[in-house]
Motif scaffolding. Structure first.
Motif, PDB file in Angstrom:
ATOM      1  N   UNK A  34      58.888 -74.364 -38.068  1.00 49.57           N
ATOM      2  CA  UNK A  34      59.161 -73.768 -37.305  1.00 49.57           C
ATOM      3  C   UNK A  34      60.228 -72.988 -36.872  1.00 49.57           C
ATOM      4  N   UNK A  35      61.400 -73.518 -37.711  1.00 42.22           N
ATOM      5  CA  UNK A  35      62.682 -72.698 -37.838  1.00 42.22           C
ATOM      6  C   UNK A  35      62.395 -71.236 -38.112  1.00 42.22           C
ATOM      7  N   UNK A  36      61.327 -71.036 -39.606  1.00 43.04           N
ATOM      8  CA  UNK A  36      61.993 -69.931 -39.927  1.00 43.04           C
ATOM      9  C   UNK A  36      60.838 -68.467 -39.153  1.00 43.04           C
ATOM     10  N   UNK A  37      60.800 -69.361 -37.849  1.00 44.92           N
ATOM     11  CA  UNK A  37      60.495 -68.294 -36.433  1.00 44.92           C
ATOM     12  C   UNK A  37      61.286 -68.193 -35.795  1.00 44.92           C
ATOM     13  N   UNK A  38      62.433 -69.105 -35.507  1.00 46.58           N
ATOM     14  CA  UNK A  38      63.376 -68.681 -34.440  1.00 46.58           C
ATOM     15  C   UNK A  38      64.393 -67.069 -34.297  1.00 46.58           C
ATOM     16  N   UNK A  39      64.190 -67.224 -33.105  1.00 51.48           N
ATOM     17  CA  UNK A  39      64.904 -65.689 -32.777  1.00 51.48           C
ATOM     18  C   UNK A  39      66.403 -66.023 -33.514  1.00 51.48           C
TER      19      UNK A  39
ATOM     20  N   UNK B 116      60.388 -57.878 -47.738  1.00 48.97           N
ATOM     21  CA  UNK B 116      60.253 -56.351 -49.115  1.00 48.97           C
ATOM     22  C   UNK B 116      58.864 -57.750 -49.848  1.00 48.97           C
ATOM     23  N   UNK B 117      58.799 -58.788 -49.792  1.00 42.72           N
ATOM     24  CA  UNK B 117      57.746 -59.309 -50.363  1.00 42.72           C
ATOM     25  C   UNK B 117      56.561 -58.972 -50.016  1.00 42.72           C
TER      26      UNK B 117
ATOM     27  N   UNK C 112      70.455 -71.982 -35.667  1.00 42.62           N
ATOM     28  CA  UNK C 112      70.239 -70.905 -36.502  1.00 42.62           C
ATOM     29  C   UNK C 112      71.027 -71.158 -37.988  1.00 42.62           C
ATOM     30  N   UNK C 113      71.548 -72.741 -38.367  1.00 40.46           N
ATOM     31  CA  UNK C 113      71.503 -72.928 -39.867  1.00 40.46           C
ATOM     32  C   UNK C 113      70.686 -73.039 -40.278  1.00 40.46           C
ATOM     33  N   UNK C 114      69.770 -74.494 -40.199  1.00 39.77           N
ATOM     34  CA  UNK C 114      67.819 -74.121 -39.757  1.00 39.77           C
ATOM     35  C   UNK C 114      67.109 -73.458 -40.691  1.00 39.77           C
ATOM     36  N   UNK C 115      67.110 -72.446 -39.202  1.00 40.48           N
ATOM     37  CA  UNK C 115      66.135 -71.595 -39.814  1.00 40.48           C
ATOM     38  C   UNK C 115      66.812 -70.279 -40.646  1.00 40.48           C
ATOM     39  N   UNK C 116      68.044 -70.631 -41.656  1.00 39.38           N
ATOM     40  CA  UNK C 116      68.150 -69.403 -42.180  1.00 39.38           C
ATOM     41  C   UNK C 116      67.962 -70.363 -43.945  1.00 39.38           C
ATOM     42  N   UNK C 117      68.064 -72.353 -43.666  1.00 34.31           N
ATOM     43  CA  UNK C 117      67.102 -72.548 -44.793  1.00 34.31           C
ATOM     44  C   UNK C 117      66.047 -72.259 -44.835  1.00 34.31           C
ATOM     45  N   UNK C 118      65.500 -72.694 -43.925  1.00 32.65           N
ATOM     46  CA  UNK C 118      64.015 -72.582 -44.480  1.00 32.65           C
ATOM     47  C   UNK C 118      63.506 -70.855 -44.999  1.00 32.65           C
ATOM     48  N   UNK C 119      64.149 -70.002 -44.095  1.00 38.69           N
ATOM     49  CA  UNK C 119      63.712 -68.317 -44.736  1.00 38.69           C
ATOM     50  C   UNK C 119      64.215 -68.510 -46.233  1.00 38.69           C
ATOM     51  N   UNK C 120      65.653 -69.255 -46.853  1.00 37.42           N
ATOM     52  CA  UNK C 120      65.249 -68.858 -48.000  1.00 37.42           C
ATOM     53  C   UNK C 120      64.990 -70.301 -48.606  1.00 37.42           C
TER      54      UNK C 120
ATOM     55  N   UNK D 120      69.499 -61.994 -38.934  1.00 37.75           N
ATOM     56  CA  UNK D 120      68.620 -61.589 -39.172  1.00 37.75           C
ATOM     57  C   UNK D 120      68.523 -60.676 -40.329  1.00 37.75           C
ATOM     58  N   UNK D 121      69.198 -59.546 -40.798  1.00 36.39           N
ATOM     59  CA  UNK D 121      69.722 -58.419 -41.681  1.00 36.39           C
ATOM     60  C   UNK D 121      69.546 -58.685 -42.857  1.00 36.39           C
ATOM     61  N   UNK D 122      70.884 -60.496 -42.559  1.00 42.54           N
ATOM     62  CA  UNK D 122      71.441 -60.495 -43.511  1.00 42.54           C
ATOM     63  C   UNK D 122      70.673 -62.118 -43.735  1.00 42.54           C
ATOM     64  N   UNK D 123      69.707 -62.715 -43.605  1.00 40.74           N
ATOM     65  CA  UNK D 123      68.616 -63.587 -43.913  1.00 40.74           C
ATOM     66  C   UNK D 123      67.973 -63.325 -45.277  1.00 40.74           C
ATOM     67  N   UNK D 124      66.820 -64.086 -45.391  1.00 38.67           N
ATOM     68  CA  UNK D 124      65.947 -63.707 -46.111  1.00 38.67           C
ATOM     69  C   UNK D 124      64.575 -63.733 -46.090  1.00 38.67           C
ATOM     70  N   UNK D 125      65.316 -63.368 -45.125  1.00 33.87           N
ATOM     71  CA  UNK D 125      64.108 -62.919 -43.733  1.00 33.87           C
ATOM     72  C   UNK D 125      63.610 -61.346 -44.352  1.00 33.87           C
TER      73      UNK D 125
END
Length: 190
Positions: A101-106, A122-123, A55-63, A112-117
């Motif tokens: 791949x991490x950016x697509x981690x569920x 929005x973009x 989850x941490x890696x996913x959030x990092x990648x999304x950001x 999810x609501x508080x992530x860079x997703x």
């Protein structure tokens, strides 16, 4: 007690680098412990378990990806924004396959609501304003773009296009031109 020098942020960053090297699925606390030369238990004061690390890696990648996309599309509209947006996704996926791949981690709904997703969505919607799409068509278009970008770079990363002509860049350019044409003429009747 936390080992001196180990931090949650450092572990997540190391996890992202490891994911790019060996794959996101193979990135585990045990693998990071081996790389840091510590026992796995030493990491559990920073991450709860493998899911927490992922989850941490996913959030990092999304950001990280959201920051790149935001910079690339700033001041652009229409087709120029679409191409800049798409190119950043493709470049990021090819440069950082594990992070992509991490950016697509569920993620759970709250995370999810508080992530860079949210920024990604929005973009995407900001780009689509240049195509004058109203709901529910805008949501369908966001999903189409995500599917095309993820699908293409997934296949390209797996080498699916390396055995035949034309060059993948030529196909990518043609696909983006086709997406632009589709978005400009989106069917608005259900």
């Amino acid at each position: 007690m936390a080992r001196v020098g180990l931090t949650t942020e450092g572990l997540v960053r190391a996890g992202a680098e490891t994911a790019d090297e060996i794959g996101f699925e193979r990135t585990t606390p045990a693998e990071l412990a081996r790389r840091f030369g510590v026992r796995t238990a030493s990491l559990y004061s920073h991450v709860k378990n493998a899911h927490d690390l992922k989850t941490g890696i996913a959030l990092y990648a999304l950001e990280e990806l959201a920051d790149r996309v935001s910079e690339a599309v700033a001041g652009r509209a229409g087709k120029d924004a679409l191409i800049a947006f798409a190119d950043v996704y493709r470049e990021y996926a090819l440069e950082h396959p594990g992070r992509f791949a991490a950016s697509r981690f569920p993620l759970d709904a709250q995370t999810a609501a508080s992530s860079a997703g949210v920024r990604h969505a929005q973009m995407s919607r900001a780009i689509l304003r240049g195509y004058d799409l109203a709901e529910p068509h805008q949501t369908h278009a966001v999903r189409l773009l995500g599917s095309v970008f993820s699908g293409y770079v997934g296949l390209e990363s797996a080498g699916a296009f390396s055995h035949s002509a034309p060059d993948p860049q030529e196909s990518w350019t043609e696909i983006l031109n086709a997406l632009d044409a589709l978005l400009r003429t989106w069917p608005t009747r259900s």
